[in-house]
Design a protein around this motif. Structure first.
Motif, PDB file in Angstrom:
ATOM      1  N   SER A  19       1.096  -1.452  -0.237  1.00  0.00           N
ATOM      2  CA  SER A  19      -0.455  -0.135  -0.213  1.00  0.00           C
ATOM      3  C   SER A  19       1.329   1.175   0.349  1.00  0.00           C
ATOM      4  O   SER A  19       0.524   2.070  -0.572  1.00  0.00           O
ATOM      5  N   THR A  20       1.670   1.145   0.797  1.00  0.00           N
ATOM      6  CA  THR A  20       2.675   2.591   0.251  1.00  0.00           C
ATOM      7  C   THR A  20       3.376   2.704  -1.026  1.00  0.00           C
ATOM      8  O   THR A  20       3.820   3.903  -1.134  1.00  0.00           O
ATOM      9  N   GLN A  21       3.934   1.901  -1.953  1.00  0.00           N
ATOM     10  CA  GLN A  21       3.711   2.228  -3.325  1.00  0.00           C
ATOM     11  C   GLN A  21       2.375   1.616  -4.200  1.00  0.00           C
ATOM     12  O   GLN A  21       2.532   1.508  -5.326  1.00  0.00           O
ATOM     13  N   ALA A  22       0.893   1.887  -3.749  1.00  0.00           N
ATOM     14  CA  ALA A  22       0.104   1.352  -4.894  1.00  0.00           C
ATOM     15  C   ALA A  22       0.388   2.116  -5.656  1.00  0.00           C
ATOM     16  O   ALA A  22      -0.275   1.653  -6.922  1.00  0.00           O
ATOM     17  N   ASP A  23       0.385   3.712  -6.155  1.00  0.00           N
ATOM     18  CA  ASP A  23      -0.237   4.179  -6.972  1.00  0.00           C
ATOM     19  C   ASP A  23       1.374   3.207  -8.425  1.00  0.00           C
ATOM     20  O   ASP A  23       0.867   3.344  -9.169  1.00  0.00           O
ATOM     21  N   ALA A  24       2.761   3.901  -7.839  1.00  0.00           N
ATOM     22  CA  ALA A  24       3.699   2.422  -8.490  1.00  0.00           C
ATOM     23  C   ALA A  24       3.014   1.099  -9.275  1.00  0.00           C
ATOM     24  O   ALA A  24       3.664   1.115  -9.604  1.00  0.00           O
ATOM     25  N   ILE A  25       2.733   0.487  -8.329  1.00  0.00           N
ATOM     26  CA  ILE A  25       2.529  -1.028  -8.153  1.00  0.00           C
ATOM     27  C   ILE A  25       1.573  -0.760  -9.315  1.00  0.00           C
ATOM     28  O   ILE A  25       0.918  -1.013 -10.483  1.00  0.00           O
ATOM     29  N   GLY A  26       0.164  -0.076  -9.271  1.00  0.00           N
ATOM     30  CA  GLY A  26      -0.863  -0.328 -10.480  1.00  0.00           C
ATOM     31  C   GLY A  26      -0.378  -0.249 -11.498  1.00  0.00           C
ATOM     32  O   GLY A  26      -1.289  -0.675 -12.298  1.00  0.00           O
ATOM     33  N   THR A  27       0.481   1.291 -11.918  1.00  0.00           N
ATOM     34  CA  THR A  27       0.244   1.638 -12.578  1.00  0.00           C
ATOM     35  C   THR A  27       2.217   0.528 -14.001  1.00  0.00           C
ATOM     36  O   THR A  27       1.591   0.389 -14.423  1.00  0.00           O
ATOM     37  N   GLU A  28       2.014   0.099 -13.029  1.00  0.00           N
ATOM     38  CA  GLU A  28       3.613  -1.015 -13.246  1.00  0.00           C
ATOM     39  C   GLU A  28       2.636  -2.558 -13.819  1.00  0.00           C
ATOM     40  O   GLU A  28       2.740  -3.134 -14.781  1.00  0.00           O
ATOM     41  N   LEU A  49      -2.020   4.853 -23.176  1.00  0.00           N
ATOM     42  CA  LEU A  49      -1.267   4.012 -22.809  1.00  0.00           C
ATOM     43  C   LEU A  49      -0.455   3.804 -22.972  1.00  0.00           C
ATOM     44  O   LEU A  49       0.129   2.676 -22.431  1.00  0.00           O
ATOM     45  N   HIS A  50       0.217   5.251 -23.424  1.00  0.00           N
ATOM     46  CA  HIS A  50       2.016   4.868 -22.851  1.00  0.00           C
ATOM     47  C   HIS A  50       2.248   5.038 -21.359  1.00  0.00           C
ATOM     48  O   HIS A  50       1.179   5.405 -20.349  1.00  0.00           O
ATOM     49  N   ALA A  51       3.209   4.971 -21.522  1.00  0.00           N
ATOM     50  CA  ALA A  51       3.905   4.466 -20.128  1.00  0.00           C
ATOM     51  C   ALA A  51       4.241   5.375 -19.163  1.00  0.00           C
ATOM     52  O   ALA A  51       4.292   6.727 -19.452  1.00  0.00           O
ATOM     53  N   GLY A  52       3.039   5.522 -18.109  1.00  0.00           N
ATOM     54  CA  GLY A  52       3.643   6.009 -16.983  1.00  0.00           C
ATOM     55  C   GLY A  52       2.389   7.743 -17.248  1.00  0.00           C
ATOM     56  O   GLY A  52       2.006   8.523 -16.701  1.00  0.00           O
ATOM     57  N   SER A  53       1.605   7.387 -18.576  1.00  0.00           N
ATOM     58  CA  SER A  53       0.611   8.563 -18.787  1.00  0.00           C
ATOM     59  C   SER A  53      -0.452   8.879 -17.452  1.00  0.00           C
ATOM     60  O   SER A  53      -0.282   7.550 -16.490  1.00  0.00           O
ATOM     61  N   ALA A  54      -0.723  10.053 -17.773  1.00  0.00           N
ATOM     62  CA  ALA A  54      -1.897  10.389 -16.312  1.00  0.00           C
ATOM     63  C   ALA A  54      -2.707   9.876 -16.256  1.00  0.00           C
ATOM     64  O   ALA A  54      -3.574   8.849 -15.207  1.00  0.00           O
ATOM     65  N   GLN A  55      -3.687   8.871 -17.214  1.00  0.00           N
ATOM     66  CA  GLN A  55      -4.878   7.889 -17.425  1.00  0.00           C
ATOM     67  C   GLN A  55      -4.005   6.776 -16.315  1.00  0.00           C
ATOM     68  O   GLN A  55      -4.755   6.044 -15.773  1.00  0.00           O
ATOM     69  N   LEU A  56      -3.128   6.796 -17.244  1.00  0.00           N
ATOM     70  CA  LEU A  56      -2.810   4.927 -16.853  1.00  0.00           C
ATOM     71  C   LEU A  56      -2.048   4.603 -15.099  1.00  0.00           C
ATOM     72  O   LEU A  56      -2.787   4.252 -14.511  1.00  0.00           O
ATOM     73  N   ARG A  57      -1.626   5.724 -14.958  1.00  0.00           N
ATOM     74  CA  ARG A  57      -1.762   5.714 -13.760  1.00  0.00           C
ATOM     75  C   ARG A  57      -3.245   6.034 -12.308  1.00  0.00           C
ATOM     76  O   ARG A  57      -3.148   5.656 -11.641  1.00  0.00           O
ATOM     77  N   ALA A  58      -3.852   7.227 -13.042  1.00  0.00           N
ATOM     78  CA  ALA A  58      -5.262   7.142 -12.170  1.00  0.00           C
ATOM     79  C   ALA A  58      -5.862   5.685 -12.711  1.00  0.00           C
ATOM     80  O   ALA A  58      -6.685   5.525 -10.971  1.00  0.00           O
ATOM     81  N   HIS A  59      -6.034   5.333 -13.107  1.00  0.00           N
ATOM     82  CA  HIS A  59      -6.640   3.674 -13.614  1.00  0.00           C
ATOM     83  C   HIS A  59      -5.858   2.633 -12.780  1.00  0.00           C
ATOM     84  O   HIS A  59      -6.460   1.765 -12.075  1.00  0.00           O
TER      85      HIS A  59
END
Length: 142
Positions: A19-28, A49-59
């Motif tokens: 959970s401390t890395q949730a956003d990065a784990i979700g994006t990856e 859907l490019h790596a690290g895009s804002a939409q990819l990070r948000a989803h």
């Protein structure tokens, strides 16, 4: 399929770190999903859907938050994910096989980020937990 007391303890314990890395784990996880299974991109025609895009990070953040909801309600995963199951089945009409593909990508991501914690026992517990999550999310399809 139900989780044993030991499996639940492993999931909850590791979730504290995840959970401390949730956003990065979700994006990856989503990046792995779209690279390994490009057919899953069809549900996101409006996303960058490019790596690290804002939409990819948000989803990715939403995906991991849903897994977090399942962890927090580990004794009632079906209740925790009921609305999400309905959304994906009735409104988004996502092919249920995609939940298994996503689960596998999440499993790989967690293993890569936490190798010391990802013992054989932890692997088995997370695999079982994510199978339960996938099963719950496909419940409305039956």
């Amino acid at each position: 399929m139900s989780l044993t007391k030991t499996e639940r303890a492993i999931i909850v314990s590791m979730w504290g770190k995840i959970s401390t890395q949730a956003d990065a784990i979700g994006t990856e996880t989503l990046e792995r999903l779209f690279l390994s299974h490009p057919q899953t991109k069809t549900y996101f025609p409006h996303f960058d859907l490019h790596a690290g895009s804002a939409q990819l990070r948000a989803h990715g953040s939403k995906v991991v938050a849903a897994v977090g909801d399942a962890v927090k309600s580990i004794d009632n995963i079906a209740g925790a994910l009921a609305r999400l199951s309905e959304l994906h089945a009735y409104i988004l009409r996502v092919d249920p096989v995609n939940f298994k593909l996503l689960s596998h990508c999440l499993l790989v991501t967690v293993a890569a980020r936490f190798p010391a914690d990802f013992t054989a026992e932890a692997h088995a517990a997370w695999d079982k937990f994510l199978s339960v999550v996938s099963s719950v999310l496909t419940e409305k399809y039956r």
